[in-house]
Design an enzyme around this catalytic site. Structure first.
Site, short mmCIF file in Angstrom:
data_model
loop_
_atom_site.label_atom_id
_atom_site.label_comp_id
_atom_site.label_asym_id
_atom_site.label_seq_id
_atom_site.Cartn_x
_atom_site.Cartn_y
_atom_site.Cartn_z
N LYS A 1 39.05 25.06 15.33
CA LYS A 1 40.36 25.20 14.70
C LYS A 1 41.40 25.13 15.80
O LYS A 1 41.43 25.99 16.69
CB LYS A 1 40.44 26.53 13.95
CG LYS A 1 41.73 26.67 13.20
CD LYS A 1 41.82 27.98 12.48
CE LYS A 1 43.20 28.54 12.69
NZ LYS A 1 43.42 29.85 12.17
N ALA B 1 47.13 31.32 6.97
CA ALA B 1 48.15 32.23 7.53
C ALA B 1 49.24 32.60 6.52
O ALA B 1 49.70 31.77 5.74
CB ALA B 1 48.80 31.67 8.79
N ASN C 1 43.48 36.62 7.23
CA ASN C 1 42.97 37.68 8.10
C ASN C 1 43.71 38.98 7.84
O ASN C 1 43.18 39.93 7.29
CB ASN C 1 43.12 37.25 9.56
CG ASN C 1 42.47 38.20 10.54
OD1 ASN C 1 42.17 39.35 10.23
ND2 ASN C 1 42.24 37.75 11.74
C1 DXP Z 1 46.63 30.39 12.53
C2 DXP Z 1 46.11 31.74 12.56
O1 DXP Z 1 46.02 32.37 13.58
C3 DXP Z 1 45.67 32.27 11.30
O2 DXP Z 1 44.43 31.71 10.97
C4 DXP Z 1 45.48 33.74 11.28
O3 DXP Z 1 44.30 34.05 11.92
C5 DXP Z 1 45.46 34.21 9.89
O4 DXP Z 1 46.73 34.47 9.49
P1 DXP Z 1 47.01 35.80 8.66
O5 DXP Z 1 46.60 36.92 9.53
O6 DXP Z 1 48.46 35.75 8.35
O7 DXP Z 1 46.16 35.71 7.43
#
Ligand code: DXP
Length: 255
Positions: free
Chosen positions: A96, A183, A205
């Site tokens: 990624k 995200a 996340n």
């Molecule tokens: C691009 C990035 O780093 C995301 O994958 C992050 O890990 C998840 O974003 P959130 O914590 O906002 O869900």
């Protein structure tokens, strides 16, 4: 099935592994999510020091595809170096691409993301770039040969949900590779919305790791992704500007 390059996955929910309050919660949340793909920053992993504590230590990693990401990279060259490190340590050949261009917004640098993706494709990686919701940039990344496109719903960690659903719609409409909304997801309805728009998957996340009950939220996100996909596949009714009775009266005798 979610198909990325040569790989197929049952779950359309991809889970980040950072910021959990403790390893037990992380393990239980990962299990509750029933994800197939866990993503993590290569920089956080002691990949060449097996004796050192491993932040995935409670998780049975054999059950998952580990998707390394290049978090921490600010240039294409740094991203390529991190990806090569991951590959050399025996991790999956998927990467990624994450090249952040602004410390305040954590938005991806479009030029460096494009360059990094091109370089990594030339090295034979399965490339999944994290990108903004820019429609033409998503197109350029696909034209380069990227195996999936990962537009942000909103900035990382904000939980604002999809701030520009029209752009996400355009990106999905034009894409011939999987689109994984990545995200900014805050609540299950955000994940369901992404899937209803036709996304092939959702990566999140903070919404889980930062929830008061991370395990319950992981389970809720699993259901949301499943429900949203079902709604998309079922085909929604068209939106109308005027009412249309659910129980038509035509042909019925007046009582
Ligand atoms: C691009 C990035 O780093 C995301 O994958 C992050 O890990 C998840 O974003 P959130 O914590 O906002 O869900």
């Amino acid at each position: 099935m979610l198909k990325i390059g040569p790989y197929s996955f049952h779950s359309r929910l991809l889970l980040g592994t950072g910021k959990f309050p403790d390893f037990d919660t992380q393990k239980k949340a990962v299990e509750a999510s029933e994800t197939d793909i866990l993503t993590f920053a290569v920089r956080r992993m002691n990949i060449f020091e097996p004796d050192q504590p491993n932040f995935l230590e409670k998780i049975d990693v054999k059950k998952y595809t580990l998707l390394p990401n290049t978090a921490g990279a600010k240039t294409a060259e740094e991203a390529v170096r991190i990806a090569k490190l991951a590959k050399a340590s025996g991790l999956c050949d998927m990467i990624k691409v994450e090249v952040i261009g602004c410390d305040k917004t954590l938005l991806p640098d479009p030029v460096e993301t494009l360059r990094a993706s091109e370089m990594l494709l030339a090295e034979g990686f399965i490339v999944l770039p994290y990108t903004s919701d820019d429609v033409l940039l998503a197109k350029r990344l696909e034209e380069l040969g990227c195996h999936a496109i990962m537009p942000g719903a909103s900035p990382i960690g904000t939980g604002l949900g999809i701030v520009n659903p029209l752009n996400i719609h355009y990106i999905i409409e034009q894409a011939k590779v999987p689109v994984i909304v990545d995200a900014g997801i805050g609540v299950p309805s955000d994940a369901a919305k992404a899937m209803e728009l036709g996304a092939d998957g959702v990566l999140l996340n903070t919404a889980v790791s930062g929830a008061q009950d991370a395990v319950k939220m992981a389970q809720a996100m699993k259901h949301a992704v499943w429900a949203g996909r079902g709604g998309f596949e079922a085909g929604r009714i068209p939106k109308k500007l005027h009412a249309n009775a659910s129980s038509p009266l035509e042909g019925m005798s007046v009582l």
